[in-house]
Design an enzyme around this catalytic site. Sequence first.
Site, PDB file in Angstrom:
ATOM      1  N   LYS A 149       0.873  -1.180   0.000  1.00 37.59           N
ATOM      2  CA  LYS A 149       0.000   0.000   0.000  1.00 37.59           C
ATOM      3  C   LYS A 149       0.903   1.221   0.000  1.00 37.59           C
ATOM      4  CE  LYS A 149      -3.292   1.897   3.485  1.00 37.59           C
ATOM      5  NZ  LYS A 149      -3.366   3.193   2.995  1.00 37.59           N
ATOM      6  N   ASN A 179       6.482   6.600  -1.523  1.00 39.05           N
ATOM      7  CA  ASN A 179       7.766   5.937  -1.795  1.00 39.05           C
ATOM      8  C   ASN A 179       8.547   5.601  -0.532  1.00 39.05           C
ATOM      9  OD1 ASN A 179       7.349   6.056  -4.575  1.00 39.05           O
ATOM     10  ND2 ASN A 179       8.054   8.192  -4.607  1.00 39.05           N
ATOM     11  N   ARG A 180       7.832   5.384   0.521  1.00 40.35           N
ATOM     12  CA  ARG A 180       8.441   4.985   1.816  1.00 40.35           C
ATOM     13  C   ARG A 180       9.341   6.074   2.414  1.00 40.35           C
ATOM     14  NH1 ARG A 180       4.521   1.846   1.130  1.00 40.35           N
ATOM     15  NH2 ARG A 180       4.749  -0.407   1.317  1.00 40.35           N
ATOM     16  N   LEU A 181       9.220   7.295   1.920  1.00 34.74           N
ATOM     17  CA  LEU A 181      10.004   8.393   2.523  1.00 34.74           C
ATOM     18  C   LEU A 181       9.140   9.061   3.599  1.00 34.74           C
ATOM     19  CD1 LEU A 181      11.949   9.866  -0.532  1.00 34.74           C
ATOM     20  CD2 LEU A 181      12.727   8.310   1.246  1.00 34.74           C
TER      21      LEU A 181
END
Length: 215
Positions: free
Chosen positions: A8, A192-194
């Site tokens: 997700k 983007n997992r940042l």
Amino acid sequence: MDFKELRKEYETAGFDPARLPEEPIGAFRQWFQAASESCPDASFEANAMAVATAGADGNVSCRWVLLKGVTKLGIQFFTNYDSDKGRQIATNPRAAASFHWPWLGRQVRFEGAIEKTDRATSENYFHSRPRGSQIGAMVSRQSAEIGSREELEQLQQELESRFEGQEIPLPENWGGYHIIPARVEFWQGRLNRLHDRIVYVREDQGKWSKKRLAP
Ligand SMILES: Cc1cc2nc3c(=O)[nH]c(=O)nc-3n(C[C@H](O)[C@H](O)[C@H](O)COP(=O)(O)O)c2cc1C
């Protein structure tokens, strides 16, 4: 089920650390209010938190409990003092707690000391609970092995008759715990997992520092 395909994106706008209060309990109150007001469905409990404790043997246990109080020092929940968690806390009074509010893409983590609440706090909360839950707390030797469900139901009926028309006394082994954090982290999922991570650390003299961590 292909677990690797469960994915997700967290497309939230993030948050401005400068707008968070200088201490974490105020920040937690703000985030909790936002989570509770935006909770999409009654089956989600915004006040559910996973609490981890470790015994003297170093083994760690984690379980969900419900947040039932916030003070200027920390957060509170109620349980059985003779349960597995109670025994671990008695030998190692440290705990970690984590909230996850998926509808906001947010997590909050607490780490620190844990101590029993005072008896008056436990009395107040115990007597505010529905009568059935008060009897349930008395029935259950939480975390002990039992032979059958019938044992529980039989004791429940006995206690209902014994206390009919009377106030149910707070069991000696039941009450609150207060997690007094030395570290509180606020996590906001981003693209983007940042992700954004802001951690408060209690320094000497009780002052809090606030830092950004890599996601
Ligand atoms: C959503 C949720 C909320 C819970 N709330 C509590 C609670 O507030 N207090 C409690 O003692 N157990 C609560 N439980 C049960 C605990 O997760 C756990 O089974 C129990 O406290 C025994 O844990 P222990 O054997 O590690 O001591 C809850 C479980 C769930 C799933």
